[in-house]
Motif scaffolding. Structure first.
Motif, PDB file in Angstrom:
ATOM      1  N   PRO A 113      11.224 -51.788  -9.966  1.00  0.00           N
ATOM      2  CA  PRO A 113      10.784 -53.173 -10.182  1.00  0.00           C
ATOM      3  C   PRO A 113      10.339 -53.447 -11.621  1.00  0.00           C
ATOM      4  O   PRO A 113      10.615 -54.527 -12.166  1.00  0.00           O
ATOM      5  N   LEU A 114       9.666 -52.478 -12.239  1.00  0.00           N
ATOM      6  CA  LEU A 114       9.257 -52.691 -13.622  1.00  0.00           C
ATOM      7  C   LEU A 114      10.459 -52.668 -14.552  1.00  0.00           C
ATOM      8  O   LEU A 114      10.552 -53.487 -15.480  1.00  0.00           O
ATOM      9  N   LYS A 115      11.395 -51.747 -14.317  1.00  0.00           N
ATOM     10  CA  LYS A 115      12.579 -51.690 -15.176  1.00  0.00           C
ATOM     11  C   LYS A 115      13.387 -52.987 -15.069  1.00  0.00           C
ATOM     12  O   LYS A 115      13.838 -53.531 -16.091  1.00  0.00           O
ATOM     13  N   ALA A 157       1.307 -49.231  -3.222  1.00  0.00           N
ATOM     14  CA  ALA A 157       0.032 -49.364  -3.932  1.00  0.00           C
ATOM     15  C   ALA A 157       0.256 -49.260  -5.439  1.00  0.00           C
ATOM     16  O   ALA A 157      -0.341 -50.006  -6.231  1.00  0.00           O
ATOM     17  N   ALA A 158       1.146 -48.354  -5.831  1.00  0.00           N
ATOM     18  CA  ALA A 158       1.428 -48.168  -7.252  1.00  0.00           C
ATOM     19  C   ALA A 158       2.121 -49.381  -7.858  1.00  0.00           C
ATOM     20  O   ALA A 158       1.779 -49.822  -8.955  1.00  0.00           O
ATOM     21  N   VAL A 159       3.109 -49.937  -7.136  1.00  0.00           N
ATOM     22  CA  VAL A 159       3.802 -51.090  -7.709  1.00  0.00           C
ATOM     23  C   VAL A 159       2.880 -52.303  -7.771  1.00  0.00           C
ATOM     24  O   VAL A 159       2.995 -53.142  -8.678  1.00  0.00           O
ATOM     25  N   ASN A 160       1.937 -52.407  -6.835  1.00  0.00           N
ATOM     26  CA  ASN A 160       0.955 -53.483  -6.927  1.00  0.00           C
ATOM     27  C   ASN A 160       0.173 -53.400  -8.237  1.00  0.00           C
ATOM     28  O   ASN A 160      -0.042 -54.401  -8.923  1.00  0.00           O
ATOM     29  N   LYS A 161      -0.257 -52.196  -8.576  1.00  0.00           N
ATOM     30  CA  LYS A 161      -1.017 -52.011  -9.812  1.00  0.00           C
ATOM     31  C   LYS A 161      -0.154 -52.269 -11.040  1.00  0.00           C
ATOM     32  O   LYS A 161      -0.610 -52.883 -12.018  1.00  0.00           O
ATOM     33  N   VAL A 162       1.090 -51.807 -10.991  1.00  0.00           N
ATOM     34  CA  VAL A 162       2.009 -52.053 -12.104  1.00  0.00           C
ATOM     35  C   VAL A 162       2.185 -53.552 -12.328  1.00  0.00           C
ATOM     36  O   VAL A 162       2.163 -54.038 -13.468  1.00  0.00           O
ATOM     37  N   MET A 163       2.349 -54.305 -11.233  1.00  0.00           N
ATOM     38  CA  MET A 163       2.564 -55.738 -11.365  1.00  0.00           C
ATOM     39  C   MET A 163       1.301 -56.476 -11.806  1.00  0.00           C
ATOM     40  O   MET A 163       1.381 -57.485 -12.500  1.00  0.00           O
ATOM     41  N   GLN A 164       0.131 -55.961 -11.424  1.00  0.00           N
ATOM     42  CA  GLN A 164      -1.112 -56.497 -11.978  1.00  0.00           C
ATOM     43  C   GLN A 164      -1.108 -56.384 -13.502  1.00  0.00           C
ATOM     44  O   GLN A 164      -1.451 -57.318 -14.221  1.00  0.00           O
ATOM     45  N   GLY A 165      -0.741 -55.191 -13.973  1.00  0.00           N
ATOM     46  CA  GLY A 165      -0.694 -54.974 -15.412  1.00  0.00           C
ATOM     47  C   GLY A 165       0.340 -55.840 -16.100  1.00  0.00           C
ATOM     48  O   GLY A 165       0.094 -56.396 -17.177  1.00  0.00           O
ATOM     49  N   LEU A 166       1.516 -55.962 -15.474  1.00  0.00           N
ATOM     50  CA  LEU A 166       2.565 -56.803 -16.053  1.00  0.00           C
ATOM     51  C   LEU A 166       2.114 -58.257 -16.118  1.00  0.00           C
ATOM     52  O   LEU A 166       2.390 -58.962 -17.104  1.00  0.00           O
ATOM     53  N   ALA A 167       1.418 -58.720 -15.077  1.00  0.00           N
ATOM     54  CA  ALA A 167       0.906 -60.097 -15.078  1.00  0.00           C
ATOM     55  C   ALA A 167      -0.042 -60.322 -16.255  1.00  0.00           C
ATOM     56  O   ALA A 167       0.010 -61.367 -16.925  1.00  0.00           O
ATOM     57  N   THR A 168      -0.894 -59.348 -16.530  1.00  0.00           N
ATOM     58  CA  THR A 168      -1.819 -59.451 -17.652  1.00  0.00           C
ATOM     59  C   THR A 168      -1.062 -59.545 -18.969  1.00  0.00           C
ATOM     60  O   THR A 168      -1.379 -60.370 -19.837  1.00  0.00           O
TER      61      THR A 168
END
Length: 230
Positions: A113-115, A157-168
């Protein structure tokens, strides 16, 4: 009318979401690993009254993601939906873990998802209000302390945190990022004992896409629009 890229669009929630968006007039870029075998998606895209473009993309193959971006070109994409996902290996408890399967689960559910977001960021920047929605799961909520399917739970849980960071990181550019729980859906992953059909989940996800705003980014949405604890 939106232009929406959906990963994992050949079946289940991805196929239902593609149909939901296309039926209301959105342009859908439907990506999947093997378009030649995606017979239901092909039949849907063959309709004359909707606009669906099928693009080959394997989210576990970063070169394939880059190739899909080259094929799609420099067009504005309003929404990227990271829908592709896997449930993980048969053995995935904290006491008996298939570690290779766990690693593969993370590749699909967390890294991909991040890529995808990074590769298509230039397209999102061309849109007036770019949005990234990742289909996660309530099973990844840290407040939901069950231990079954721990490979799947940990990847979500990990992708949730990644997307939090991406949103920031994208908030200053006006691009909204959120995650959602699609419900327990009758798909190949959810099984026939699940609570709801895929079209009901897809309708809820469509409404979430419409309500996403950068001022509310990030949020963890339930399919019905309510918010869940991270």
């Amino acid at each position: 009318m939106l232009t929406v890229l959906v990963t994992g669009a050949s079946r289940g929630i991805g196929l239902a979401l593609t149909e939901s968006l296309a039926n209301r007039g959105d342009v859908v870029i439907a990506t999947c690993r093997d378009p030649d075998s995606a017979t239901e998606l092909q039949a849907l895209a063959a309709r004359d009254d909707i606009d669906i473009d099928i693009v080959r993309m394997d989210v576990t193959d970063f070169a394939s993601i880059e190739a899909a971006r080259e094929e799609i070109g420099d067009i504005a994409i309003d929404v990227v939906v990271n829908n592709a996902g896997v449930i993980g290996p048969e053995r995935q408890s904290t006491l008996d873990m298939d570690f290779d399967g766990w690693r593969a689960c993370f590749e699909v559910n967390t890294l991909a998802p991040l890529k995808v977001a990074q590769v298509f960021l230039s397209n999102l920047r061309l849109a007036e209000h770019g949005r990234i929605l990742t289909v996660s799961s309530r099973m990844g909520s840290l407040s939901y302390a069950l231990s079954d399917k721990i490979a799947y739970r940990s990847s979500k849980a990990a992708v949730n945190k990644v997307m939090q960071g991406l949103a920031t990181d994208l908030k200053g550019e006006g691009i909204a990022v959120s995650v959602c729980h699609p419900g327990w859906v009758k798909t190949g992953m959810g099984g026939q004992g699940a609570d709801m059909p895929a079209d009901r989940s897809a309708a809820g996800l469509t409404r979430i896409i419409d309500r996403m705003r950068v001022a509310d980014s990030p949020r963890f949405y339930n399919y019905d629009g309510s918010e869940l604890a991270w």
